[in-house]
Design an enzyme around this catalytic site. Structure first.
Site, PDB file in Angstrom:
ATOM      1  N   PHE A 243      52.210  30.586  52.978  1.00 32.63           N
ATOM      2  CA  PHE A 243      52.446  28.960  53.746  1.00 32.63           C
ATOM      3  C   PHE A 243      51.344  27.915  52.466  1.00 32.63           C
ATOM      4  CE2 PHE A 243      53.139  24.667  54.873  1.00 32.63           C
ATOM      5  CZ  PHE A 243      54.906  24.555  54.512  1.00 32.63           C
TER       6      PHE A 243
ATOM      7  N   ASP B 167      42.486  28.003  51.230  1.00 31.56           N
ATOM      8  CA  ASP B 167      44.052  26.682  52.494  1.00 31.56           C
ATOM      9  C   ASP B 167      43.757  26.593  53.755  1.00 31.56           C
ATOM     10  OD1 ASP B 167      45.665  25.649  53.520  1.00 31.56           O
ATOM     11  OD2 ASP B 167      47.129  26.227  52.607  1.00 31.56           O
TER      12      ASP B 167
ATOM     13  N   LYS C 223      45.511  18.428  58.659  1.00 25.65           N
ATOM     14  CA  LYS C 223      46.220  18.026  59.527  1.00 25.65           C
ATOM     15  C   LYS C 223      45.411  17.768  60.443  1.00 25.65           C
ATOM     16  CE  LYS C 223      50.269  21.551  58.634  1.00 25.65           C
ATOM     17  NZ  LYS C 223      50.509  22.767  58.473  1.00 25.65           N
TER      18      LYS C 223
HETATM   19  C1  LIG Z   1      50.861  22.814  57.250  1.00 28.29           C
HETATM   20  C2  LIG Z   1      50.097  23.579  56.138  1.00 28.29           C
HETATM   21  C3  LIG Z   1      50.041  22.700  54.486  1.00 28.29           C
HETATM   22  C4  LIG Z   1      50.971  21.432  54.003  1.00 28.29           C
HETATM   23  O1  LIG Z   1      50.601  20.621  54.783  1.00 28.29           O
HETATM   24  P1  LIG Z   1      51.208  19.537  54.757  1.00 28.29           P
HETATM   25  O2  LIG Z   1      50.684  18.106  55.766  1.00 28.29           O
HETATM   26  O3  LIG Z   1      53.091  19.409  55.501  1.00 28.29           O
HETATM   27  O4  LIG Z   1      51.942  19.148  53.216  1.00 28.29           O
HETATM   28  C5  LIG Z   1      49.419  23.650  53.205  1.00 28.29           C
HETATM   29  N1  LIG Z   1      48.912  24.654  53.895  1.00 28.29           N
HETATM   30  C6  LIG Z   1      48.990  25.020  54.734  1.00 28.29           C
HETATM   31  C7  LIG Z   1      48.493  27.176  55.109  1.00 28.29           C
HETATM   32  C8  LIG Z   1      49.908  24.777  55.923  1.00 28.29           C
HETATM   33  O5  LIG Z   1      49.848  25.216  57.702  1.00 28.29           O
END
Ligand SMILES: *Cc1c(COP(=O)(O)O)cnc(C)c1O
Length: 410
Positions: A137, A222, A251
């Protein structure tokens, strides 16, 4: 119409929220319109790792908002440099491209990795490939959902961007086999969040680092959800003592108040994002930079990374003691724990609904995992209370769903 009805009528139906209308948050607690109080066990997917309305971050927000909030990158600001310097210090990387959302940080990483492939690795134009993991994700843009294997994220949104190759998560040999002369990067989550807090086999990241070095490929992690203390280290890559070439952060970087994200990388990678090649109207604005810097400072001053490790270990052991035929596995790292329910008996959504009746808000990932990912400021007694509530919900569901078991234990 009440607030819930208004939202149902006027908001795109792209979420299926629990029927709770939140009005207020403070620390680890949330309140709804009826004044009911809930313990926040999901922290908005790590965006609220500092807790709701952290006084120091609120202070930085209001001070900066009164001075200068948004100016655009057409000019310098006195806030951006100090923020990114701190970000580089904590990541051990050289420079950063500030953005707003996690998906934008990932998009930035993809662009930088491809440029690196063409300009430095000399991959023929239009052929660069990025290796990603099944179950990933990385956000919701059309490019990103194109390399997701989750049908719901993709259905009806094609055609998708080519240039991505998927291999099983946690399988280093599969990564090495997938590498070609056109591979510019490996892009993975060190622990998969939305896939259900999936922890890879020990040594996997280290193997990825070696593979990348051997084949001249960038390792991009990520850490939008796993980063900034969630797993009990500043970054999940530190559990294996490696250093990536680039990292996506978001985040928690916004301190629970604003969307703040960044792609942080080695100099050679970040310097390819030359003037005009990439940008964002709001990315790196003074307000976001001030909040981001304070968010990093609070993590350090309040020892929230260490707390995540200590409290997380306690929570993991306590949750593992809730034994039930309904529960298949309890796994996680730091304050990021997934309780896997047996879909033969119960869906995770039902457990979340029952928990909400007992004053705990959390969210299932996929159909079977209930996540326990509270703000890192949570106290031991609050964790104990949360585990107690889960145990009560589990016993209640056992009585309803497994009457035969009832007979045995009676
Ligand atoms: C939530 C998330 C994203 C995307 O972040 P948004 O602020 O919703 O665009 C990307 N990578 C990971 C691992 C995430 O958990």
């Amino acid at each position: 119409m009440d607030a819930l009805e208004l939202e149902k009528t006027y908001c795109a139906p792209n979420y299926a929220p629990l029927p709770v209308v939140l009005t207020r948050g403070k620390g680890v607690w949330l309140w709804d319109a009826q004044g009911n109080k809930y313990l926040d066990m999901m922290s908005a997917y790590s965006a609220v790792s500092h807790g709701h309305g952290h006084p120091r971050i609120l202070g930085a927000l209001t001070r900066q908002a009164e001075k200068l909030a948004v100016a655009s990158r057409a000019y310098h600001s006195d806030q951006l440099g100090p923020f990114l310097e701190r970000l580089c210090r904590v990541t051990g990387l050289d420079a950063a491209c500030p953005m707003n959302t996690g998906a934008e940080a990932v998009e930035t990483a993809i662009k930088a990795a491809r440029r690196w492939g063409y300009k430095l690795k000399q991959i023929p134009d239009g052929r660069a490939q990025i290796i990603v993991a099944a179950g990933n994700f990385h956000g919701r843009t059309t490019t990103i959902v194109g390399f997701s294997d989750e049908a719901a994220y993709r259905d009806g949104f094609g055609p998708f961007t080519p240039g991505f190759v998927t291999v099983p998560f946690g399988d280093a040999a599969a990564v090495e086999k997938a590498i070609t002369a056109d591979t510019c990067a490996i892009l993975v989550e060190p622990i998969q969040g939305e896939a259900g807090i999936r922890v890879p086999p020990a040594g996997w990241l280290k193997q990825l680092r070696e593979i990348c070095d051997r084949h001249d490929v960038l390792l991009i992690l990520d850490e939008v959800q796993s980063g900034l203390g969630r797993t009990g280290k500043w970054f999940a890559w530190q559990h294996e003592g490696i250093q990536p070439d680039g990292a996506c952060l978001g985040k928690a970087l916004g301190g629970g108040i604003l969307p703040v994200s960044a792609f942080v990388a080695r100099r050679e990678v970040i310097d390819l994002l030359t003037p005009g090649s990439h940008g964002s109207t709001f990315g790196g604005n003074p307000l976001a930079a001030a909040v981001g810097l304070e968010a990093l400072q609070v993590l350090e001053d309040e020892r929230l990374i260490e707390r995540s490790a200590e409290q997380g270990e306690f929570l993991l052991q306590a949750l593992r003691k809730v034994r039930s035929p309904l529960i298949r596995e309890v796994r996680g790292r730091g304050l990021w724990i997934g309780v896997e329910f047996d879909p033969l008996h119960v869906w995770a959504r039902k457990v979340c609904e029952r928990l909400s009746h007992r004053g705990i808000l959390t969210k299932e990932t996929h159909d079977t995992t209930v996540r326990f990912a509270p703000p890192l400021v949570i106290a031991r007694a609050e964790l104990e209370w949360a585990v107690k509530q889960l145990e009560l919900v589990v016993r209640e569901l056992e009585r309803e769903l497994l009457p035969s078991l009832q007979l045995q234990t009676a």
